[in-house]
Design an enzyme around this catalytic site. Structure first.
Site, short mmCIF file in Angstrom:
data_model
loop_
_atom_site.label_atom_id
_atom_site.label_comp_id
_atom_site.label_asym_id
_atom_site.label_seq_id
_atom_site.Cartn_x
_atom_site.Cartn_y
_atom_site.Cartn_z
N CYS B 407 37.77 39.14 40.84
CA CYS B 407 38.96 38.89 40.16
C CYS B 407 39.87 38.66 41.34
O CYS B 407 40.85 37.70 41.44
CB CYS B 407 39.51 39.77 39.15
SG CYS B 407 39.66 41.50 39.67
N HIS B 451 42.04 44.74 37.30
CA HIS B 451 42.10 43.47 37.34
C HIS B 451 43.11 42.87 37.98
O HIS B 451 44.22 43.26 38.25
CB HIS B 451 41.91 43.01 35.87
CG HIS B 451 41.32 41.49 35.64
ND1 HIS B 451 40.15 41.07 36.21
CD2 HIS B 451 42.17 40.37 35.26
CE1 HIS B 451 40.18 39.71 36.00
NE2 HIS B 451 41.14 39.43 35.16
N ASP B 467 44.54 33.26 33.74
CA ASP B 467 43.40 34.29 34.55
C ASP B 467 42.16 33.30 35.00
O ASP B 467 41.10 32.70 34.37
CB ASP B 467 42.90 35.10 33.42
CG ASP B 467 41.85 36.13 34.04
OD1 ASP B 467 41.57 36.12 35.51
OD2 ASP B 467 41.66 37.08 33.52
#
Lengths: 305, 666
Positions: B407, B451, B467
């Site tokens: 991420c 994250h 995202d």
């Protein structure tokens, strides 16, 4: 009246030296209309005590020496045919006395023993179909040798229960014995005792004793004692209602002698050993002799209040 | 030394047991030499009891104290502060053993022990630690009871039973005080132990930091929703925004600008939830976008995060409401624009060029973002926690060479490209998802749920979240990290014993979830029962809250509890119903205090006579009472217990005030 009783005690104590507690208990027993069993070795003053009591209380005294060949007729009396009148005439036995000393009762056979004991319980004797009342008052002092001695028939429990108290005189103290040895013979002293009470006065006292107050709290204590003998494991059997009645009567007489018109737990405790020890047996030894340690347990553990 | 002053054997044994139990929870943060000191002192003390050794003399004591001071200085660097303070406390607790001659010394030791138990809560406030602390408290109580017994008593278990009984009797009062006693702000602030702060998000981020976090199964926070829990793909827990990129590391921009009032517009449905946060020594709180909270000393900053004035040093419970569909920051001032378009002065030529090209290709920001996301989706990008090493132009290397990362790589690269294309953008760091505990109906978020995602800004539309990780590894978002790493087998590879690795075992997983649920309850209802929570509960219980009703509840409740306890202990229904008897019991108790105890078979008169012999000066009063009692009880004389009581009072006055023991009577 109590002054007279104190004088009675004092007189007897002059003859029987150093036995004040036993003398007091014996008098208690008599006042409570109970019969007394004195258990001791020969020569400890059992006869002296009986005779002294009889004299100072102004009672007619008879003595039966129990032997193994004594028959019931020797105690109660027999009818003898009178040639002159052509009738059977009853010749009363020694039992028709106001104070009867049954000496060494356990040397007689059970048959003769029971003749006396039935008379003690009922206050009358039935001979050859005729019922004859015993004199009033009627007081038996039986003596017995310790069971361990030879040639005796031990009284069964049912017979023991008829005696209100069992006493043991025991050896005299040193000082008492010295006085005894230095002084006159007891037999010589006895005739010097004067009667201090007459029949009327004795009957009056005996009538007053049931009036001594017994409170609820005290009865509860007696019940606790009796209850303990019936429930605790160390007792072979419990006390009978006759025993609790005797205990209460004796406690009343003791309180009366003490100059009180009410009973306190200490009175019960004072008479407890002599009233119940011959009625109790230890569970561990049901054929044994008396429950002295059981009585001590009762005195110690049963709540007095 | 008189018999009253010696320490009974039972007390000493319990004291030694208690000492072990008191020190056990401290073992984790005590220097090892304390243990050696402790064992030595205990052995010495036992030898003293066995009369094989003497008490230390003044020189030995002084030497020990100097040694302890030097030891604390060497191992903690200071004599003050919590860490050093606890070491000093435990050292005193241990050394006092050697000085324990009289009852007073033992008392000091026992109270030191209680204090040491309390300090252990500063290091560990978990449920297990709290339950464990009951053991040393019971043992200390047993020692305290043993201290009051005569030296001849020899039943340590009876002492323990009594101590346990005392604790049990204290439970209702404890609960009452817990519920009603007002939580006051601390009078002084205690610096908490430093080694306690666990890992978590930091103020700046490199991909390596996130990778580090992904290895930790430690709990970050738990959240429970009012109503249904949203699907995990919607749970983006914002912690902070990272706006500054220096070529390697994303970090926060200057804090001063962040403290302006944010502008936003509530839209759509709201979500209410409460969060129990583990201490992380940071000031930001976790919340879904866009959140408001009533927590004291907390503000919403201009990047929509919640920030507290104080760092979170202990478990914190707060409630928040979020409007996920809100519009955020329709207008952006020049400084913010500049901040969110910032790029390092040089480097990453290919990414810059690609950004510029995308900007030409897609004039609309939405299209550009969609193109970028589909690029991540289409091209062979991989999700892995073991990315290959990147060179100095790490964005270029990642986007065009290695194409594998997690991420942080994707979010950082995407923000870089967006900024290169002239779109204001920033990285948001926080947690994503979490594990739903069905029995407790809450979500638990662990460190490996850390994250990073992306926000970009468009005039008139405000900030939007995207995202990129979702394009590469949707299972990371929908199912969690474990599924995303299933092929790689790298999930928690450093913690082979973590129960989280064995989730496929049904019963173990059930056990783990239930245990976690218990801990959640502990944190939520016990540790989290602080001022705000308390106020709410009290409002529900009492209706209104003012100092009067609170005091009334506290005192009334306490009185009621103590009354019930007293009823249970004294059992007045079993009280002597006979009033004369009751007065006589008082008489007995009075004399018992002077060492005269009535035997059960002893009548009132015998007892009074014995007492009169023992207390000849009070003879008249004693006998007067006994006679009055006898007259009422046995002679049937009229009279009330009150008269008896008067007699008793006279006796009480006649008796000496001090308790005195009568020699030879027992």
């Amino acid at each position: 009246m109590r002054v007279k009783l104190d004088a009675v005690l004092q007189s007897v104590n002059q003859v029987l030296l150093g036995k004040e507690p036993q003398v007091r208990l014996a008098l208690t027993c008599l006042l409570a209309r109970g019969h007394l069993l004195i258990e001791d070795l020969p020569g400890m003053g059992k006869t002296t005590l009986s005779q002294a009591l009889a004299r100072v209380l102004g009672l007619s005294f008879q003595r039966i020496q129990f032997t193994s060949d004594l028959l019931p007729g020797d105690i109660l009396g027999t009818s003898v045919f009178d040639k002159d009148t052509g009738q059977f005439v009853f010749h009363p036995g020694p039992i028709f006395a106001e104070l009867l000393l049954a000496d060494e009762i356990n040397r007689a056979t059970p048959k003769s023993q029971s003749a006396l004991l039935e008379a003690m319980e009922e206050g009358q004797v039935t001979i050859e179909g005729a019922t004859r009342p015993l004199p009033e008052p009627f007081f038996v002092i039986a003596t017995q040798n310790p069971v361990s001695q030879g040639g005796t028939f031990a009284l069964p429990e049912s017979q023991l229960d008829r005696f209100m108290m069992r006493l043991s005189l025991g050896y005299p103290g040193k000082a008492a014995e010295k006085a005894l040895l230095l002084g006159d013979s007891r037999r010589n002293l006895l005739p010097t005792l004067q009667p201090l009470l007459d029949h009327r006065e004795l009957a009056q006292i005996q009538a007053q004793i049931p009036q001594v107050r017994v409170s609820d709290a005290l009865v509860d204590y007696v019940l606790r004692l009796v209850e303990a003998t019936r429930t605790q494991a160390q007792f072979a059997w419990g006390l009978s209602p006759r025993a609790s009645l005797a205990l209460l009567a004796a406690a009343r007489a003791w309180a009366y002698l003490d100059g009180r018109d009410y009973v306190i737990p200490e009175d019960v405790q004072a008479v407890l050993p002599s009233v119940v020890s011959h009625r109790l047996r230890e569970q561990a030894d049901p054929a044994g002799h008396g429950g002295g340690s059981l009585v001590q347990w009762l005195l110690r553990e049963v709540s007095a209040l | 030394m008189s018999a009253l002053q010696t320490i009974p054997r039972i007390s000493l044994s319990w004291l030694l047991v208690a000492q072990v139990l008191v020190i056990i929870p401290h073992l984790g943060h005590l220097p090892p030499w304390i243990i050696v000191l402790w064992l030595g002192c205990a052995a010495w003390r036992i030898q003293i009891y066995r009369m094989r050794a003497g008490y230390p003399n003044a020189w030995a004591k002084a030497g020990l104290i100097v040694a302890v001071v030097v030891g604390v200085l060497l191992s903690r660097g200071s004599l003050i502060g919590l860490d050093a303070g606890v070491v000093v406390l435990i050292a005193a607790f241990v050394l006092k053993l050697l000085e324990m001659r009289s009852r007073r010394d033992a008392l000091v030791l026992i109270f030191l022990g209680f204090f040491a138990v309390v300090t252990s809560y500063l290091f560990n406030d978990s449920m297990l630690a709290a339950l464990f602390s009951l053991l040393p408290v019971t043992a200390l109580l047993a020692a305290l009871i043993g201290l009051q017994q005569s030296a001849l008593a020899a039943q340590p278990l009876a002492t323990l039973r009594l101590a346990g009984g005392l604790l049990l009797q204290a439970v209702p009062l404890m609960l009452l005080l817990f519920v009603f006693f007002p939580r006051m702000g601390p009078l002084w602030s205690l610096p908490l132990p430093k080694d306690r702060a666990t890992s978590g998000l930091a103020e700046s981020m490199t991909p390596a930091d996130i990778a580090e976090l992904s290895r930790s199964p430690a709990l970050a926070f738990r959240a429970s929703f009012e109503g249904a829990t949203p699907p995990r793909s919607e749970l983006y827990w914002r912690a902070l925004t990272l706006e500054h990129f220096d070529g390697r590391r994303w970090s926060q921009a200057g804090a001063a600008q962040l403290e302006r009032q944010p502008s936003w517009e509530k839209r759509g449905a709201s979500l209410s939830y409460s969060i129990i946060m583990q201490p992380n020594s940071q000031r930001w709180l976790f919340a879904l976008d866009v959140a408001e909270t009533g927590l004291e000393g907390t503000r919403q900053l201009s990047d929509f995060r919640l920030q507290r004035r104080q760092p979170v040093e202990r478990v914190l419970l707060y409630e928040a409401v979020s409007w996920p569909e809100s519009l955020r920051q329709m207008q952006l001032d020049a400084a913010s624009l500049r901040r969110n378009l910032q790029l390092p002065a040089e480097g990453e030529p290919r990414s810059r060029a690609w950004g510029a090209e995308l900007a030409r290709q897609y004039p609309e920001a939405e299209q550009l973002v969609a193109a970028l996301l589909s690029h991540f989706n289409r091209e062979p990008y991989a999700y892995t926690l073991r990315p290959p090493a990147l060179g100095p132009n790490n964005v270029d290397d990642f986007l065009f060479e290695t194409r594998s990362g997690f991420c942080a790589h994707y979010a950082g690269a995407m923000v870089f490209v967006l900024r290169a294309a002239g779109i204001p953008a920033r990285v948001v760091a926080g947690y994503q998802g979490g594990e739903f505990n069905p029995s407790g109906n809450y979500v638990q978020v662990r460190q490996f749920d850390a994250h990073a995602w992306v926000e970009y800004w468009q005039p008139g539309r405000g900030w939007r979240s995207v995202d990129p990780t979702f394009q590469i590894a949707p299972e990371r978002i929908e199912l969690g990290l474990e599924e995303a790493l299933a092929a790689e087998q790298s999930f928690l590879e450093d913690s082979p014993l973590s129960p989280l690795r064995y989730r496929q075992l049904g019963w173990l997983n059930q056990l783990r979830l239930s245990w976690d649920n218990l801990n959640y309850g502990w944190q939520r209802w016990v540790l989290g029962y602080q001022s705000a929570q308390q106020l709410k509960v009290l409002q529900r219980l009492l209706g209104r809250i003012d100092s009067r009703s609170l005091i009334l509840a506290l005192v009334g409740g306490g009185g009621l509890l103590l009354g019930l306890l007293a009823l249970w202990l004294f059992k007045p229904w079993r009280r002597e119903t006979d009033r004369q008897q009751r007065v006589f019991r008082a008489f007995e108790q009075l004399l018992a205090r002077h060492g005269l105890r009535r035997q059960p078979g002893e009548g009132a008169r015998d007892f009074a006579q014995r007492a009169a012999r023992a207390l000849p000066h009070q003879r008249a009063a004693i006998m007067a009472f006994a006679q009055a009692f006898e007259a009422q009880r046995y002679a049937g004389e009229a009279g009330s217990p009150r008269q008896l009581r008067q007699q008793l009072r006279a006796l009480r006055r006649a008796l000496p005030w001090r308790l005195s023991r009568i020699e030879g009577e027992h």
